[in-house]
Design a protein around this motif. Structure first.
Motif, mmCIF file in Angstrom:
data_model
loop_
_atom_site.group_PDB
_atom_site.id
_atom_site.type_symbol
_atom_site.label_atom_id
_atom_site.label_comp_id
_atom_site.label_asym_id
_atom_site.label_seq_id
_atom_site.Cartn_x
_atom_site.Cartn_y
_atom_site.Cartn_z
ATOM 1 N N LEU B 13 -26.393 64.223 16.354
ATOM 2 C CA LEU B 13 -25.418 63.149 16.608
ATOM 3 C C LEU B 13 -24.285 63.191 15.593
ATOM 4 O O LEU B 13 -23.109 63.037 15.942
ATOM 5 C CB LEU B 13 -26.101 61.784 16.486
ATOM 6 C CG LEU B 13 -26.888 61.243 17.656
ATOM 7 C CD1 LEU B 13 -27.426 59.870 17.313
ATOM 8 C CD2 LEU B 13 -25.990 61.145 18.862
ATOM 9 N N TYR B 17 -20.342 63.576 16.488
ATOM 10 C CA TYR B 17 -19.490 62.379 16.486
ATOM 11 C C TYR B 17 -18.788 62.068 15.167
ATOM 12 O O TYR B 17 -18.005 61.132 15.110
ATOM 13 C CB TYR B 17 -20.314 61.161 16.924
ATOM 14 C CG TYR B 17 -20.710 61.240 18.372
ATOM 15 C CD1 TYR B 17 -19.770 61.051 19.384
ATOM 16 C CD2 TYR B 17 -22.018 61.537 18.747
ATOM 17 C CE1 TYR B 17 -20.123 61.143 20.710
ATOM 18 C CE2 TYR B 17 -22.383 61.628 20.082
ATOM 19 C CZ TYR B 17 -21.430 61.431 21.053
ATOM 20 O OH TYR B 17 -21.772 61.523 22.375
ATOM 21 N N LEU B 21 -15.406 59.668 15.394
ATOM 22 C CA LEU B 21 -15.564 58.319 14.827
ATOM 23 C C LEU B 21 -14.699 58.142 13.585
ATOM 24 O O LEU B 21 -14.099 57.085 13.381
ATOM 25 C CB LEU B 21 -17.041 58.052 14.488
ATOM 26 C CG LEU B 21 -17.950 57.811 15.694
ATOM 27 C CD1 LEU B 21 -19.416 57.820 15.266
ATOM 28 C CD2 LEU B 21 -17.621 56.494 16.390
ATOM 29 N N PHE B 43 -22.994 55.227 10.364
ATOM 30 C CA PHE B 43 -24.131 56.139 10.513
ATOM 31 C C PHE B 43 -25.404 55.598 9.856
ATOM 32 O O PHE B 43 -26.503 55.989 10.260
ATOM 33 C CB PHE B 43 -23.770 57.545 10.037
ATOM 34 C CG PHE B 43 -23.089 58.334 11.120
ATOM 35 C CD1 PHE B 43 -23.794 58.783 12.223
ATOM 36 C CD2 PHE B 43 -21.728 58.596 11.062
ATOM 37 C CE1 PHE B 43 -23.171 59.475 13.249
ATOM 38 C CE2 PHE B 43 -21.094 59.294 12.081
ATOM 39 C CZ PHE B 43 -21.812 59.738 13.174
ATOM 40 N N VAL B 46 -26.694 53.755 12.695
ATOM 41 C CA VAL B 46 -27.226 54.702 13.691
ATOM 42 C C VAL B 46 -28.591 55.220 13.233
ATOM 43 O O VAL B 46 -29.547 55.274 14.003
ATOM 44 C CB VAL B 46 -26.237 55.874 13.907
ATOM 45 C CG1 VAL B 46 -26.853 56.963 14.789
ATOM 46 C CG2 VAL B 46 -24.941 55.368 14.533
ATOM 47 N N ALA B 53 -30.950 54.950 19.748
ATOM 48 C CA ALA B 53 -29.862 55.873 20.097
ATOM 49 C C ALA B 53 -30.371 56.979 21.005
ATOM 50 O O ALA B 53 -29.722 57.339 21.995
ATOM 51 C CB ALA B 53 -29.254 56.466 18.828
ATOM 52 N N ARG B 62 -21.957 57.360 23.665
ATOM 53 C CA ARG B 62 -20.622 57.367 23.055
ATOM 54 C C ARG B 62 -20.029 55.951 22.960
ATOM 55 O O ARG B 62 -19.598 55.546 21.879
ATOM 56 C CB ARG B 62 -19.706 58.314 23.846
ATOM 57 C CG ARG B 62 -18.346 58.511 23.250
ATOM 58 C CD ARG B 62 -17.586 59.571 24.000
ATOM 59 N NE ARG B 62 -17.945 60.881 23.517
ATOM 60 C CZ ARG B 62 -17.111 61.685 22.843
ATOM 61 N NH1 ARG B 62 -15.875 61.317 22.619
ATOM 62 N NH2 ARG B 62 -17.494 62.855 22.430
ATOM 63 N N LEU B 65 -21.753 54.062 20.174
ATOM 64 C CA LEU B 65 -21.330 54.475 18.824
ATOM 65 C C LEU B 65 -19.958 53.893 18.479
ATOM 66 O O LEU B 65 -19.727 53.417 17.365
ATOM 67 C CB LEU B 65 -21.279 56.000 18.730
ATOM 68 C CG LEU B 65 -22.631 56.717 18.755
ATOM 69 C CD1 LEU B 65 -22.448 58.211 18.939
ATOM 70 C CD2 LEU B 65 -23.397 56.438 17.466
#
Lengths: 63, 167
Positions: B13, B17, B21, B43, B46, B53, B62, B65
């Motif tokens: 991830l 991303y 991001l 993160f 996350v 997730a 997406r 996030l």
């Protein structure tokens, strides 16, 4: 300034302002060693406490 | 799931991303260093919700996030005093600004121009240039038609050229 020169300048700006690999690795390391703050676990604990209060209140009322 | 599997999933991830991001957060805040700090916060969230997730279908991941990132940016902007200059203030309009930037390189000047852009234009610009995202995708994430994104991008480029004294 030609479009080509302008695009080259933007490409340079992009290279200078992207998240660099060293900083990206630092962030990853910090994240993976951060203390876990599990929101779901917190809510479950609150729910458990509330359930306990309701149970004892019901017991009081029925007695 | 074992920790190694979680870390592997997280890395996947993160690699996918981190730049989009970061570009979004840079656009929202106008500050590279703040964007880096917020990216870390995003993160951390996350990582703390990695199971959640991973249970999401790819098309939902997406937006999820970017919602976390948007909330982080909103919290930051609410809690910090506004330090960015007023929108519409021009760099090249006055000679004293010129004297302030003489020592700066052209790249620093671009960063200053980007910082002074209206937030919507700046976010589109950074997501396109730094995040390398197509207009359609930016539009989906920001809730704007792709045509609007292309227009804002074109205006951002015009503004940079103009303020660099190119027109």
């Amino acid at each position: 300034m030609s479009d080509q020169k302008f695009d080259a300048m933007l490409a340079e700006w992009k290279a200078a302002n992207k998240l660099g690999p060293i900083r990206a690795a630092q962030i990853r390391q910090t994240v993976l060693t951060s203390p876990v703050t599990d929101d779901a676990a917190w809510w479950m604990a609150q729910f458990g406490a509330l359930k306990g209060i309701l149970k004892s209140s019901t017991a009081c009322l029925t007695n | 799931m074992r920790r190694e599997d979680r870390v592997a999933a997280f890395d996947n991830l993160y690699l996918t991303y981190q730049q989009p991001l970061f570009a979004f957060l840079y656009g929202q805040t106008g500050d590279r260093s703040v964007a880096e700090d917020l990216l870390q916060q995003v993160f951390v969230k996350v990582w703390n919700s990695i199971d959640k997730a991973l249970s999401k279908p790819p098309e939902a991941l997406r937006p999820w996030l970017f919602t976390i990132a948007r909330n982080a940016a909103i919290d930051h902007l609410r809690s910090s005093p506004k330090t960015t200059p007023l929108e519409g203030e021009r760099l090249t309009d006055s000679s004293n600004i010129e004297s302030q930037i003489t020592a700066k390189t052209q790249l620093d000047q671009i960063s200053q121009i980007v910082k002074k852009m209206p937030e919507e234009m700046r976010t589109v610009f950074t997501m396109s240039i730094l995040g390398e995202m197509p207009s359609e995708e930016i539009g989906q994430l920001l809730g704007k038609p792709a045509g609007t994104v292309r227009y804002l991008l074109s205006e951002a480029r015009k503004r940079i050229r103009m303020e660099l004294g190119d027109e």
